[in-house]
Design an enzyme around this catalytic site. Structure first.
Site, mmCIF file in Angstrom:
data_model
loop_
_atom_site.group_PDB
_atom_site.id
_atom_site.type_symbol
_atom_site.label_atom_id
_atom_site.label_comp_id
_atom_site.label_asym_id
_atom_site.label_seq_id
_atom_site.Cartn_x
_atom_site.Cartn_y
_atom_site.Cartn_z
ATOM 1 N N HIS A 89 -0.063 8.342 2.540
ATOM 2 C CA HIS A 89 1.058 8.804 3.354
ATOM 3 C C HIS A 89 2.164 9.396 2.490
ATOM 4 O O HIS A 89 2.255 9.116 1.291
ATOM 5 C CB HIS A 89 1.642 7.649 4.181
ATOM 6 C CG HIS A 89 2.228 6.546 3.360
ATOM 7 N ND1 HIS A 89 1.468 5.626 2.657
ATOM 8 C CD2 HIS A 89 3.524 6.200 3.110
ATOM 9 C CE1 HIS A 89 2.249 4.779 2.029
ATOM 10 N NE2 HIS A 89 3.507 5.116 2.275
ATOM 11 N N ASP A 91 6.296 9.254 2.687
ATOM 12 C CA ASP A 91 7.265 8.377 3.342
ATOM 13 C C ASP A 91 8.061 9.114 4.416
ATOM 14 O O ASP A 91 8.600 10.210 4.179
ATOM 15 C CB ASP A 91 8.243 7.791 2.323
ATOM 16 C CG ASP A 91 7.599 6.716 1.458
ATOM 17 O OD1 ASP A 91 6.590 6.117 1.901
ATOM 18 O OD2 ASP A 91 8.113 6.469 0.357
ATOM 19 N N HIS A 243 1.034 8.885 -1.476
ATOM 20 C CA HIS A 243 0.704 7.729 -2.300
ATOM 21 C C HIS A 243 -0.045 6.683 -1.486
ATOM 22 O O HIS A 243 -0.043 6.700 -0.254
ATOM 23 C CB HIS A 243 1.951 7.124 -2.949
ATOM 24 C CG HIS A 243 3.031 6.727 -1.994
ATOM 25 N ND1 HIS A 243 3.883 7.649 -1.398
ATOM 26 C CD2 HIS A 243 3.406 5.524 -1.507
ATOM 27 C CE1 HIS A 243 4.725 7.028 -0.613
ATOM 28 N NE2 HIS A 243 4.455 5.735 -0.641
ATOM 29 N N ARG A 258 12.336 -1.086 -3.906
ATOM 30 C CA ARG A 258 12.350 0.372 -3.822
ATOM 31 C C ARG A 258 13.672 0.908 -3.273
ATOM 32 O O ARG A 258 14.292 0.284 -2.415
ATOM 33 C CB ARG A 258 11.184 0.883 -2.976
ATOM 34 C CG ARG A 258 10.967 0.148 -1.685
ATOM 35 C CD ARG A 258 9.806 0.749 -0.903
ATOM 36 N NE ARG A 258 10.206 1.965 -0.225
ATOM 37 C CZ ARG A 258 9.369 2.942 0.129
ATOM 38 N NH1 ARG A 258 8.090 2.852 -0.162
ATOM 39 N NH2 ARG A 258 9.816 4.005 0.770
#
Length: 290
Positions: A89, A91, A243, A258
């Protein structure tokens, strides 16, 4: 791999980052799409400062938040909290203006596994035949979080959270081939997690185009898989990569912190992103018990 994924050495991220180094790191991200740094334990402030090198910090997704730092998401997986993002995907491609990228630090690793793979969408596009490239340039696609695991996350918060998100985050359309605002690279911008269909073609044609592109992107020639060390750091350009976080370590523990950043010219402070933060805070209690 040429022009994709670079290790940056000799930069102490525990100290203030000078304007000169910031400029070099920013250009390196445009050139290589994913950057890696040797392990360095970062404070929350240092983590945020690194993200700000690449763009204004944004609010990220629905993930739980680090206590006292609402802009830092924490993905903590163990036996009772299985990993759930083991799929390709980009983000938040279901936003009208998806984020520019993300800085992550893996603060706790299992003994084996838990690596992350990235695919270069610019390499994947450039390897297609010219005629197919021309056709794809004419297409747009609809993206929505509603076909992903986010429905399960939000369902855990209750009916109101799910309904409110459906109201606020409507499906959006993006070109199937996007041109990066700064590097000028053309990239494939569809993913198997959030892209629901190709617009203005038959359902069968849409399914087959997306099926082909999902498989095409996964070819080894376009992929780099990173073996993590504790406190390792990565930065990726969300506009040019997809990723996949390998879930091969369950039931062992892995902790990922993150920070998401936007395009430098964009300051996105609106009700939609604040809703994501609120949902992340609620998820701490509803799912993670934090």
């Amino acid at each position: 791999m040429p022009n994709f994924a670079a290790l940056i050495e000799g930069v102490d991220l525990q100290r203030p980052i000078s304007p000169e180094v910031s400029g070099e790191l920013y250009q390196a991200l445009l050139d290589f799409e994913v950057l890696f740094f040797p392990p360095q334990a970062l404070t929350p402030e240092q983590h945020l400062a690194l993200a700000e090198v690449f763009g204004p910090v944004s609010q990220g997704a629905y993930f739980p938040r680090k206590r006292g730092y609402e802009e830092i998401e924490v993905l903590e997986n163990d036996e009772s909290r299985p990993p759930s993002i083991d799929h390709w995907h980009s983000d938040l491609s279901w936003l009208a203006e998806p984020p520019a990228g993300t800085v992550i630090q893996i603060t706790e690793l299992p003994e084996v596994g838990g690596n992350t793979a990235w695919a270069s969408l610019s390499k994947a596009f450039s390897a297609l035949s010219p005629a197919f490239q021309d056709y794809l340039r004419t297409l747009t696609a609809t993206h929505t979080w509603e076909i992903s695991n986010w429905r399960n996350y939000l369902a855990a918060l209750g009916e109101d959270a799910l309904i409110n998100s459906i109201r606020q985050f409507k499906p959006v359309s993006h070109p199937v081939v996007r041109t990066h605002e700064e590097s000028g690279r053309e990239v494939l911008f569809v993913n198997e997690t959030f892209t629901r269909h190709i617009n203005d073609v038959s359902p069968l044609e849409s399914r087959e185009i997306l099926r082909f592109l999902a498989g095409w992107i996964k070819q080894g020639e376009f992929i780099y898989t990173h073996k993590w060390q504790a406190d390792g750091i990565a930065v990726w350009d969300n506009r040019t990569t997809q990723h996949y976080a390998l879930a091969d370590y369950w039931p062992h523990k892995r902790v990922n912190q993150r920070v998401t950043f936007d395009v430098r010219s964009r300051q996105r402070e609106n009700v939609n992103t604040r809703t994501l933060v609120a949902a992340g805070k609620e998820l701490n209690e509803a799912v993670y018990g934090a």
